[in-house]
Design an enzyme around this catalytic site. Structure first.
Site, PDB file in Angstrom:
ATOM      1  N   CYS A 112      -6.933 -23.141  -6.704  1.00 17.87           N
ATOM      2  CA  CYS A 112      -6.293 -23.262  -8.005  1.00 17.87           C
ATOM      3  C   CYS A 112      -6.611 -24.545  -8.777  1.00 17.87           C
ATOM      4  O   CYS A 112      -6.335 -24.620  -9.971  1.00 17.87           O
ATOM      5  CB  CYS A 112      -4.796 -23.098  -7.840  1.00 17.87           C
ATOM      6  SG  CYS A 112      -4.368 -21.483  -7.126  1.00 17.87           S
ATOM      7  N   HIS A 259      -2.438 -25.076 -14.517  1.00 14.49           N
ATOM      8  CA  HIS A 259      -2.749 -23.888 -13.729  1.00 14.49           C
ATOM      9  C   HIS A 259      -1.528 -22.976 -13.765  1.00 14.49           C
ATOM     10  O   HIS A 259      -0.391 -23.425 -13.567  1.00 14.49           O
ATOM     11  CB  HIS A 259      -3.078 -24.294 -12.291  1.00 14.49           C
ATOM     12  CG  HIS A 259      -2.974 -23.177 -11.316  1.00 14.49           C
ATOM     13  ND1 HIS A 259      -3.685 -22.003 -11.450  1.00 14.49           N
ATOM     14  CD2 HIS A 259      -2.210 -23.029 -10.184  1.00 14.49           C
ATOM     15  CE1 HIS A 259      -3.380 -21.196 -10.458  1.00 14.49           C
ATOM     16  NE2 HIS A 259      -2.491 -21.789  -9.678  1.00 14.49           N
ATOM     17  N   ASN A 289      -1.335 -14.882 -11.557  1.00 15.40           N
ATOM     18  CA  ASN A 289      -2.056 -16.083 -11.132  1.00 15.40           C
ATOM     19  C   ASN A 289      -3.466 -15.672 -10.724  1.00 15.40           C
ATOM     20  O   ASN A 289      -3.664 -15.033  -9.686  1.00 15.40           O
ATOM     21  CB  ASN A 289      -1.294 -16.714  -9.958  1.00 15.40           C
ATOM     22  CG  ASN A 289      -1.946 -17.977  -9.429  1.00 15.40           C
ATOM     23  OD1 ASN A 289      -3.142 -18.199  -9.579  1.00 15.40           O
ATOM     24  ND2 ASN A 289      -1.169 -18.814  -8.768  1.00 15.40           N
TER      25      ASN A 289
END
Length: 332
Positions: A112, A259, A289
């Protein structure tokens, strides 16, 4: 030789998994509560035979014109779901895009915070005169690593790919500063225990955590509280450090793009930093995500919605698996 983010395109699989569908298949899951915490209503899921590479190739074809193909002199490819153990995906991309021979190729396994790492590497290549036009790719299909009975991950992650065209542009300011940090001691709070050279166990033995989530050893194992605690403690501190280092305060920043981990995580960071929510951009609701692709996808969406303009002073921050966290101050 400042770096400029010239253009971004992204590609998401056609198949969509909604919360309503998840609820029908998992009657004991409290989807309303989960949706409130994750912020995700639906996510795009790759088909059985569709890989992260397939998604990235489609994103690159959306991004590049015939002229751009000729100018590419470096490929940076960030993924944790490559087509093969060897060779790396960037070489497949070089083949399929029919690029020239003098191209710098580098793949790296990162999660990430991968887009932050990608930009720092691209900036270094430009400043060292190794490249002038860089194709930066962030792509993953985490759905292939997720157990269908693991609500902690299945409700959160979606598949997708983003392609960014980076250029050496003397008229831009580019990256003003960056901070990259690592906490390797927390590596097993988000990991896949088996499948690598350390532990090749591919057995079908199911394990359950305290919340009843079922996983194979080859599935993603996430300790959500540990990851959130790490992020909530370290990321605001890092961003404040970056701003102080450059004699700036939060009101000097036009936009913060984090993020897209989860709504709960984003709310925690925003609250801790005491920044106006209008100075942030969140698009997790209909994408989930998408790992290292979340930040470039958010940048693209923010531009499309006219919430990010050229010349803006922006903080980009990525964090997660590793555990790793990095923040960049960039003149967009």
């Amino acid at each position: 030789m400042p770096l400029k983010i010239k253009q971004i395109e992204y590609f998401l699989p056609k198949e969509i998994l909604t919360n309503q569908e998840l609820q029908k298949k998992n009657l004991t899951w409290d989807i309303k509560s989960i949706q409130k915490k994750t912020g995700v209503k639906k996510r795009h899921i790759a088909t059985k035979n569709q890989t992260a590479y397939d998604l990235s190739l489609a994103a690159c074809k959306k991004l590049l014109s015939k002229n751009d193909y000729k100018n590419i002199d470096a490929i940076l490819y960030c993924t944790q779901s490559p087509d093969y153990l060897m060779p790396s995906n960037s070489f497949l991309l070089h083949k399929d895009l029919k690029l020239k021979k003098d191209v710098f190729n580098l793949d790296f396994n990162h999660g990430c915070s991968g887009y932050i790492y990608s930009l720092v590497i691209a900036d270094s290549l430009i400043k060292s005169k190794q490249a002038k036009n860089i194709l930066l790719v962030n792509a993953d299909t985490y759905s292939k690593f997720i157990n269908k009975k693991d609500k902690s991950t299945r409700v959160l992650f979606g598949d997708g790919a983003a392609a960014t065209l980076i250029e050496d542009n003397p008229k831009s300011v580019g990256i003003v500063d960056s901070i990259i940090e690592t906490y390797g001691k927390g590596f097993d709070s988000f990991w896949i225990p088996s499948g690598g050279m350390r532990n090749k166990d591919n057995s079908n033995k199911i394990s359950k955590d305290r919340s009843g989530n079922e996983r194979l050893s080859t599935n993603i194992h996430m300790d959500g509280f540990a990851v959130w605690s790490f992020i909530n403690t370290n990321v605001p501190r890092q961003i404040n450090k970056l701003l102080k280092k450059n004699n700036l305060n939060k009101r000097d920043i036009d936009l913060f793009i984090f993020h897209q981990a989860s709504q709960f995580t984003l709310d925690s960071i925003i609250k801790s930093l005491k920044i106006d929510s209008n100075k942030t951009f969140i698009n997790i609701e209909d994408k989930g995500n998408t790992v290292s692709a979340t930040i470039p996808i958010a940048i693209k969406d923010a531009m499309n919605q006219k919430k990010l303009k050229r010349g803006a002073l922006v903080v980009l921050s990525g964090f997660g698996i590793g555990l790793s966290y990095g923040s960049i101050l960039i003149k967009f």
